[in-house]
Design a protein around this motif. Structure first.
Motif, PDB file in Angstrom:
ATOM      1  N   ARG A 195      35.102  34.201  37.313  1.00 11.90           N
ATOM      2  CA  ARG A 195      36.500  33.745  38.865  1.00 11.90           C
ATOM      3  C   ARG A 195      38.270  33.854  38.308  1.00 11.90           C
ATOM      4  O   ARG A 195      37.835  33.026  36.815  1.00 11.90           O
ATOM      5  N   ALA A 196      38.783  34.537  38.860  1.00  9.88           N
ATOM      6  CA  ALA A 196      40.068  34.038  38.579  1.00  9.88           C
ATOM      7  C   ALA A 196      41.206  34.329  38.654  1.00  9.88           C
ATOM      8  O   ALA A 196      40.680  34.020  40.330  1.00  9.88           O
ATOM      9  N   VAL A 197      42.458  34.042  38.754  1.00 10.40           N
ATOM     10  CA  VAL A 197      43.449  34.261  39.994  1.00 10.40           C
ATOM     11  C   VAL A 197      44.273  35.857  39.467  1.00 10.40           C
ATOM     12  O   VAL A 197      44.339  35.669  38.359  1.00 10.40           O
ATOM     13  N   VAL A 203      44.578  44.194  50.465  1.00 14.73           N
ATOM     14  CA  VAL A 203      45.471  43.790  49.160  1.00 14.73           C
ATOM     15  C   VAL A 203      45.357  42.544  48.884  1.00 14.73           C
ATOM     16  O   VAL A 203      45.365  41.387  49.726  1.00 14.73           O
ATOM     17  N   ILE A 204      45.373  42.039  47.639  1.00 14.61           N
ATOM     18  CA  ILE A 204      45.601  40.565  47.242  1.00 14.61           C
ATOM     19  C   ILE A 204      46.590  39.992  46.797  1.00 14.61           C
ATOM     20  O   ILE A 204      46.981  40.602  45.976  1.00 14.61           O
ATOM     21  N   VAL A 217      39.328  35.569  42.844  1.00 14.14           N
ATOM     22  CA  VAL A 217      38.589  36.559  42.995  1.00 14.14           C
ATOM     23  C   VAL A 217      37.910  36.221  42.644  1.00 14.14           C
ATOM     24  O   VAL A 217      37.596  35.225  41.015  1.00 14.14           O
ATOM     25  N   ASP A 218      36.605  37.080  42.291  1.00 11.91           N
ATOM     26  CA  ASP A 218      35.331  37.475  41.854  1.00 11.91           C
ATOM     27  C   ASP A 218      36.040  38.654  41.502  1.00 11.91           C
ATOM     28  O   ASP A 218      36.188  39.286  41.645  1.00 11.91           O
ATOM     29  N   VAL A 219      34.967  38.262  40.374  1.00 10.18           N
ATOM     30  CA  VAL A 219      34.808  39.769  39.064  1.00 10.18           C
ATOM     31  C   VAL A 219      33.582  40.640  39.728  1.00 10.18           C
ATOM     32  O   VAL A 219      32.463  39.491  39.023  1.00 10.18           O
ATOM     33  N   MET A 220      33.914  41.778  39.968  1.00 13.27           N
ATOM     34  CA  MET A 220      32.159  41.907  40.634  1.00 13.27           C
ATOM     35  C   MET A 220      32.105  43.133  39.527  1.00 13.27           C
ATOM     36  O   MET A 220      30.806  43.744  39.604  1.00 13.27           O
ATOM     37  N   THR A 279      39.670  47.824  33.522  1.00 14.01           N
ATOM     38  CA  THR A 279      40.345  47.010  35.056  1.00 14.01           C
ATOM     39  C   THR A 279      39.180  46.702  35.062  1.00 14.01           C
ATOM     40  O   THR A 279      38.324  47.059  35.403  1.00 14.01           O
ATOM     41  N   ALA A 280      39.635  45.684  35.994  1.00 11.83           N
ATOM     42  CA  ALA A 280      38.195  44.408  36.128  1.00 11.83           C
ATOM     43  C   ALA A 280      38.344  44.550  38.230  1.00 11.83           C
ATOM     44  O   ALA A 280      39.092  44.564  38.485  1.00 11.83           O
ATOM     45  N   VAL A 281      37.674  44.901  38.482  1.00 10.50           N
ATOM     46  CA  VAL A 281      37.461  45.183  39.890  1.00 10.50           C
ATOM     47  C   VAL A 281      36.983  44.015  41.014  1.00 10.50           C
ATOM     48  O   VAL A 281      35.651  43.746  40.295  1.00 10.50           O
ATOM     49  N   VAL A 282      37.702  43.544  41.412  1.00 12.28           N
ATOM     50  CA  VAL A 282      37.807  41.873  42.245  1.00 12.28           C
ATOM     51  C   VAL A 282      37.459  41.804  43.598  1.00 12.28           C
ATOM     52  O   VAL A 282      37.737  42.662  44.346  1.00 12.28           O
ATOM     53  N   TYR A 283      37.278  40.832  44.287  1.00  5.14           N
ATOM     54  CA  TYR A 283      36.712  40.809  45.296  1.00  5.14           C
ATOM     55  C   TYR A 283      37.614  39.705  45.929  1.00  5.14           C
ATOM     56  O   TYR A 283      37.180  38.906  45.451  1.00  5.14           O
ATOM     57  N   PRO A 284      37.962  38.428  47.133  1.00  2.00           N
ATOM     58  CA  PRO A 284      38.863  37.239  47.080  1.00  2.00           C
ATOM     59  C   PRO A 284      38.034  36.842  46.915  1.00  2.00           C
ATOM     60  O   PRO A 284      37.121  36.699  47.338  1.00  2.00           O
ATOM     61  N   ARG A 285      37.587  35.481  47.062  1.00  2.00           N
ATOM     62  CA  ARG A 285      36.885  34.560  47.108  1.00  2.00           C
ATOM     63  C   ARG A 285      36.953  34.054  48.582  1.00  2.00           C
ATOM     64  O   ARG A 285      36.148  33.462  48.531  1.00  2.00           O
TER      65      ARG A 285
END
Length: 145
Positions: free
Chosen positions: A88-90, A119-120, A126-129, A135-141
């Motif tokens: 998990r990341a902010v 756009v987050i 977010v979760d790191v996918m 670069t981290a590819v992320v998706y919102p929680r």
């Protein structure tokens, strides 16, 4: 065949195994060591060749499948950037399909959104996918408005 010739053969096969890492040449080197022991006991060439064949067959039939099964298993722990996937990341700065900034494991990371249309906003979790380079590819929680 003298025992030292079998030792030379074992050393040569061991060197080949060192460079190829196929496990076959290492097992054959072990079989050559068995033949060296048999030669050292004073048994003739036929007995040495029989010992070589038996040890090689036993190694290839019994030991190799077990070793290959163990080598094929995934590691129990993930290391490096692979260990960050699923964390998990902010979001520190707005994350888009092109760029952004997140705080991941206490450090700022460049990021981009997994879904190119999203756009987050800053402050979102977010979760790191995936990790692509630095670069981290992320998706919102949670669903975004």
């Amino acid at each position: 065949m003298p025992w030292f010739a079998w030792l030379l053969a074992a050393a040569a096969l061991g060197a080949v195994e060192f460079f190829t890492l196929t496990l076959v040449f290492g097992l054959l080197a072990g079989a050559a060591l068995v033949a060296a022991v048999v030669a050292g006991l004073g048994i003739g060439v036929f007995g040495q060749l029989l010992a070589l064949a038996a040890a090689a067959a036993a190694g290839l039939v019994l030991a190799r499948p077990v070793a290959l099964r163990h080598m094929a298993q995934a590691p129990l722990t993930r290391e490096g950037s692979d260990a960050l996937v699923g964390k998990r990341a902010v979001v520190l700065q707005e994350v888009t399909a092109a760029d952004g900034l997140i705080k991941l494991s206490g450090e700022p990371w460049s990021a981009r959104a997994l879904d190119e249309s999203q756009v987050i906003p800053a402050g979102a979790l977010v979760d790191v996918m995936d990790i692509e380079g630095a670069t981290a590819v992320v998706y919102p929680r949670e669903l975004l408005p």
